[in-house]
Design a protein around this motif. Structure first.
Motif, PDB file in Angstrom:
ATOM      1  N   VAL A 207       0.824  -1.211   0.000  1.00  0.00           N
ATOM      2  CA  VAL A 207       0.000   0.000   0.000  1.00  0.00           C
ATOM      3  C   VAL A 207       0.859   1.262   0.000  1.00  0.00           C
ATOM      4  N   CYS A 208       1.885   1.314   0.866  1.00  0.00           N
ATOM      5  CA  CYS A 208       2.653   2.560   0.962  1.00  0.00           C
ATOM      6  C   CYS A 208       3.482   2.819  -0.298  1.00  0.00           C
ATOM      7  N   THR A 209       4.023   1.766  -0.915  1.00  0.00           N
ATOM      8  CA  THR A 209       4.779   1.977  -2.157  1.00  0.00           C
ATOM      9  C   THR A 209       3.841   2.308  -3.322  1.00  0.00           C
ATOM     10  N   PHE A 210       2.653   1.686  -3.323  1.00  0.00           N
ATOM     11  CA  PHE A 210       1.677   1.982  -4.375  1.00  0.00           C
ATOM     12  C   PHE A 210       1.208   3.441  -4.302  1.00  0.00           C
ATOM     13  N   LYS A 211       0.868   3.878  -3.091  1.00  0.00           N
ATOM     14  CA  LYS A 211       0.394   5.258  -2.924  1.00  0.00           C
ATOM     15  C   LYS A 211       1.478   6.256  -3.293  1.00  0.00           C
ATOM     16  N   ALA A 236      -6.915  -2.130   5.940  1.00  0.00           N
ATOM     17  CA  ALA A 236      -6.522  -3.389   5.289  1.00  0.00           C
ATOM     18  C   ALA A 236      -5.926  -4.374   6.288  1.00  0.00           C
ATOM     19  N   ILE A 237      -5.163  -3.885   7.257  1.00  0.00           N
ATOM     20  CA  ILE A 237      -4.549  -4.770   8.257  1.00  0.00           C
ATOM     21  C   ILE A 237      -5.617  -5.401   9.140  1.00  0.00           C
ATOM     22  N   VAL A 238      -6.620  -4.610   9.531  1.00  0.00           N
ATOM     23  CA  VAL A 238      -7.704  -5.169  10.356  1.00  0.00           C
ATOM     24  C   VAL A 238      -8.470  -6.248   9.569  1.00  0.00           C
ATOM     25  N   VAL A 239      -8.738  -5.973   8.292  1.00  0.00           N
ATOM     26  CA  VAL A 239      -9.441  -6.957   7.461  1.00  0.00           C
ATOM     27  C   VAL A 239      -8.611  -8.232   7.321  1.00  0.00           C
ATOM     28  N   MET A 240      -7.308  -8.061   7.073  1.00  0.00           N
ATOM     29  CA  MET A 240      -6.440  -9.233   6.933  1.00  0.00           C
ATOM     30  C   MET A 240      -6.286  -9.984   8.247  1.00  0.00           C
ATOM     31  N   ASP A 241      -6.376  -9.272   9.376  1.00  0.00           N
ATOM     32  CA  ASP A 241      -6.321  -9.949  10.680  1.00  0.00           C
ATOM     33  C   ASP A 241      -7.529 -10.869  10.842  1.00  0.00           C
ATOM     34  N   TRP A 242      -8.694 -10.347  10.462  1.00  0.00           N
ATOM     35  CA  TRP A 242      -9.892 -11.195  10.519  1.00  0.00           C
ATOM     36  C   TRP A 242      -9.741 -12.397   9.576  1.00  0.00           C
ATOM     37  N   PHE A 243      -9.249 -12.135   8.358  1.00  0.00           N
ATOM     38  CA  PHE A 243      -9.143 -13.192   7.350  1.00  0.00           C
ATOM     39  C   PHE A 243      -8.163 -14.283   7.793  1.00  0.00           C
ATOM     40  N   THR A 244      -6.987 -13.883   8.279  1.00  0.00           N
ATOM     41  CA  THR A 244      -5.992 -14.876   8.696  1.00  0.00           C
ATOM     42  C   THR A 244      -6.457 -15.646   9.935  1.00  0.00           C
ATOM     43  N   SER A 245      -7.176 -14.952  10.846  1.00  0.00           N
ATOM     44  CA  SER A 245      -7.699 -15.649  12.034  1.00  0.00           C
ATOM     45  C   SER A 245      -8.744 -16.676  11.622  1.00  0.00           C
TER      46      SER A 245
END
Length: 260
Positions: A207-211, A236-245
Motif C-alpha cells: 500500500v505505501c509503495t503503491f500510494k 486493510a490490516i484489520v481486514v487481513m487480521d480477521w481473514f488470517t484468524s
C-alpha cells in the motif's frame, strides 16, 4: 454508496495489480543486497524504540488483565504462558503493523511521492532502468524483513513488561512467570504470529509503495498520499487480521479432526 463501492474496488484492484507487478519484477531480478540491507537498517533503527516501548506496555496490560481473571481460578502460575501466547498470536503482529503503518508507511509514501512529483522516478526510467526494480523492490523487501526483527524485539519487551507487572500486581515471581511459557506457547502459536506478521508486512509494503509511486498533484498530492496510506493500511490490516484468524481457525479445526 455506489460511488464509495466503486472507489473501494478501484483501490483494491490497483493495489493487487501493483503487487503483481512487484512480484514479477522480483522474479525477474533480485534487488541489490546493499539496497535491501539499507532499508532494513533504516526501518529497524527508526522504529525499534517505538515498538519496544509499545511491546513493554502491551505485555504489562495483558499481564494485569489476565491476572485479574486467573486469580479467581487459582491459576496464576500460568500467567506468563497465557499472556505471551496471546501477545504472540494476536496483539504482537497487529501492534507492530500499526506502528509501522503510522511511521514507516507514511514516511515511505512521502519519500516516493516526493520523488514522483519532482520527476526523479521519471528520470530513472529515462536512464533505461526500471523504477519498480531499482526503487520500489528494495523498500518492499526491506519493510517485510524488518517487520520480523521488530516483532522479535517487541515480544521480548512484552515478556519483560508482563513479568514486571505480574510480579508487582499479582505477586508472581519471575521464575514462575517464565516456567510455563514453553508449555503454552506452542508451534501453532509461533506459526500463527509469524504468518500474521508477514501478511501484515506485505499489505503495508504494497500500500505505501503503491500510494507513493502513483502520487500526483505536487506537494498537496504528497500530503494526500500520506493520509491515504495511513487510513488504507490500518483498514486493510484489520481486514487481513480477521481473514488470517478465520483461515487459521479452520486449519486448526481440520488438524484436530484429523488427529481425533
Amino acid at each position: 454508496m455506489m460511488g464509495l463501492f466503486i472507489h473501494l474496488l478501484d483501490e483494491v484492484g490497483g493495489n493487487l495489480l501493483f503487487f503483481k507487478e512487484l512480484l514479477i519484477s522480483l522474479l525477474k531480478k533480485t534487488p541489490k543486497s546493499r539496497d535491501v540491507f539499507d532499508q532494513i537498517w533504516k526501518v529497524t533503527t527508526d522504529s525499534f524504540f517505538t515498538t519496544a516501548m509499545a511491546g513493554f506496555f502491551v505485555g504489562a496490560i495483558m499481564s494485569v488483565q489476565f491476572a485479574m481473571l486467573m486469580k479467581e481460578f487459582g491459576a496464576l502460575g500460568y500467567l506468563g504462558g497465557l499472556s505471551t501466547s496471546a501477545t504472540f498470536r494476536e496483539v504482537g503482529p497487529l501492534l507492530i503493523a500499526f506502528m509501522l503503518s503510522g511511521k514507516v508507511g507514511a514516511y515511505t509514501s512521502a519519500e516516493l511521492g516526493t520523488m514522483r512529483v519532482t520527476e526523479q522516478i521519471d528520470a530513472v526510467r529515462c536512464l533505461g532502468a526500471d523504477p519498480i526494480q531499482e526503487i520500489i523492490a528494495p523498500r518492499f523487501v526491506g519493510i517485510i524483513i524488518a517487520s520480523f526483527f521488530l516483532l522479535g524485539g517487541g515480544l521480548i519487551m512484552s515478556v519483560l513488561g508482563g513479568m514486571l507487572m505480574g510480579n508487582l500486581f499479582a505477586g508472581v515471581n519471575f521464575e514462575e512467570y517464565l516456567r510455563h511459557i514453553p508449555t503454552i506457547v506452542n508451534p501453532i502459536s509461533i506459526l500463527s504470529g509469524l504468518v500474521k506478521c508477514g501478511t501484515f508486512a506485505v499489505v503495508l509494503a504494497t500500500v505505501c509503495t503503491f500510494k507513493g509511486y502513483y502520487t500526483s498533484g505536487g506537494a498537496k498530492g504528497v500530503g494526500r498520499s500520506v493520509v491515504s496510506t495511513a487510513v488504507t493500511t490500518m483498514v486493510a490490516i484489520v481486514v487481513m487480521d480477521w481473514f488470517t484468524s478465520f483461515i487459521g481457525e479452520i486449519i486448526l479445526q481440520m488438524i484436530r479432526g484429523y488427529r481425533s
